[in-house]
Design a protein around this motif. Structure first.
Motif, short mmCIF file in Angstrom:
data_model
loop_
_atom_site.label_atom_id
_atom_site.label_comp_id
_atom_site.label_asym_id
_atom_site.label_seq_id
_atom_site.Cartn_x
_atom_site.Cartn_y
_atom_site.Cartn_z
N UNK A 234 0.84 -1.20 0.00
CA UNK A 234 0.00 0.00 0.00
C UNK A 234 0.87 1.26 0.00
N UNK A 235 0.36 2.31 -0.59
CA UNK A 235 1.08 3.59 -0.59
C UNK A 235 1.42 4.08 0.81
N UNK A 236 0.57 3.72 1.78
CA UNK A 236 0.80 4.13 3.17
C UNK A 236 2.13 3.55 3.68
N UNK B 18 8.88 -9.67 -5.43
CA UNK B 18 8.31 -8.59 -6.25
C UNK B 18 7.31 -7.81 -5.41
N UNK B 19 7.37 -6.50 -5.47
CA UNK B 19 6.38 -5.67 -4.78
C UNK B 19 5.41 -5.11 -5.80
N UNK B 20 4.10 -5.23 -5.50
CA UNK B 20 3.08 -4.67 -6.38
C UNK B 20 2.54 -3.38 -5.78
N UNK B 21 2.66 -2.30 -6.54
CA UNK B 21 2.11 -1.01 -6.09
C UNK B 21 1.15 -0.50 -7.17
N UNK B 22 0.25 0.40 -6.79
CA UNK B 22 -0.67 0.94 -7.79
C UNK B 22 -0.11 2.23 -8.39
N UNK B 23 -0.71 2.62 -9.49
CA UNK B 23 -0.26 3.83 -10.20
C UNK B 23 -0.24 5.06 -9.31
#
Ligand code: C2E
Ligand code: MG
Ligand code: MG
Ligand code: MG
Length: 283
Positions: A120-122, A148-153
């Motif tokens: 999460x962005x947090x 691998x880390x998944x982050x959103x745009x």
């Protein structure tokens, strides 16, 4: 909206708002308890190579298993966890589970399968995650390229988050952009970011054959990723038709119920060794 309730009670909230606050509190208290009781756990969903059908990665998906309520989906509690800061503990817990799985797969001769974790962005507001990752890589002695880390745009919009991701990528950890195409993207930011993979959101894969606009969007994302030198994963594959289409378009890897649903660890460990056989039949 204020509302008169009976003779003596008078509140400034509508019942709806009271329900929202109550729900949030209920989830927050439950989550705190769940964290101490370790009833927050990862389910794992395979991601397969679009050409060979081999499992190339697994994504960790958070589940809260409550002894009264049963399984709670992340959509119900991740937003509350983000608002309350509990996402920090959940996030670290998920990263630890991912490192444990990498280790376990290595021991079973299944090394080299990437393990992806949603971040999460947090969690990218301060550098706690960077220290934690450094420590974990040390402790578990895993290859950072397996993580691998998944982050959103939207996460990339923050200067600080982008900087942290750059440092994390420097450690050798992969970065993927999740749900790509649904958020706001600065294309110039994307080009200068240290990102390895774009994950096409499953809303575009849905209705692929009926909705020509979705095909156009998917093709545009593929072209963009290609010109930036990024790998492409498509999410939400449920049919043979979608599989066929995405393969032909040159997507690198695929994830969806068509191959496997997210599953608990024990099931994954049974599933992986004969993955070759099980997926070959689908191609
Ligand atoms: P996501 O990261 O985009 O994960 C993919 C979601 O799509 C998962 O839902 C998965 O079960 C679902 N899915 C996979 N294949 C298919 C398919 O073929 N059809 C359909 N209809 N759905 C499919 P899930 O597990 O409910 O997770 C929802 C979201 O919650 C995730 O979306 C992610 O944004 C968030 N999330 C999950 N675990 C974590 C976590 O540990 N940390 C954070 N920050 N977020 C998490
Ligand atoms: Mg994800
Ligand atoms: Mg996604
Ligand atoms: Mg999503």
């Amino acid at each position: 909206e204020s509302k008169r309730k009976g003779k003596y009670t008078y509140t400034f909230y509508s019942d709806d708002l009271v329900d929202v606050v109550r729900y949030r509190l209920f989830i927050e208290q439950g989550l705190r308890k769940a964290l101490t009781e370790e009833s927050i756990t990862a389910f794992w969903q395979p991601i397969v190579d679009a050409q060979s059908g081999d499992v190339v990665a697994v994504e960790a998906l958070c589940r809260w298993i409550d002894k009264d309520v049963g399984m709670v989906s992340p959509d119900a509690f991740i937003p509350v966890a983000e608002e309350t800061g509990l996402i920090q503990s959940i996030g670290l817990h998920m990263l630890r589970e991912a490192c444990m799985l990498i280790k376990l797969l290595e021991e079973r001769g299944l090394g080299g399968i990437r393990v992806a974790v949603n971040v999460s962005g947090i969690q990218l507001k301060d550098s706690e995650i960077l220290d934690a990752l450094n420590e974990m890589l040390q402790d578990c002695q895993v290859n950072p390229a397996d993580l691998e880390l998944e982050v959103t745009e939207s996460t990339l919009q923050s200067e600080n988050a982008a900087m942290l991701l750059w440092q994390i990528n420097k450690l050798g950890i992969n970065i993927a952009i999740d749900d790509f195409g649904t958020g706001y993207s600065s294309l110039s930011r994307l080009a200068e970011m240290s990102v390895n993979t774009l994950k096409i959101d499953r809303t575009f894969v849905d209705n692929l054959s009926q909705d020509a606009r979705h095909q156009i969007i998917i093709e545009a994302i593929i072209n963009l990723a290609r010109s930036l030198g990024l790998a492409i994963t498509a999410e939400g594959i449920e049919t043979a038709e979608q599989l066929q289409y995405l393969r032909e378009k040159g997507v690198d890897s695929l994830q969806g119920y068509y191959f496997a649903r997210p599953m608990p660890l024990a099931e994954l460990l049974k599933y992986l060794p004969d993955k070759q056989q099980s997926n070959k039949g689908l191609f």
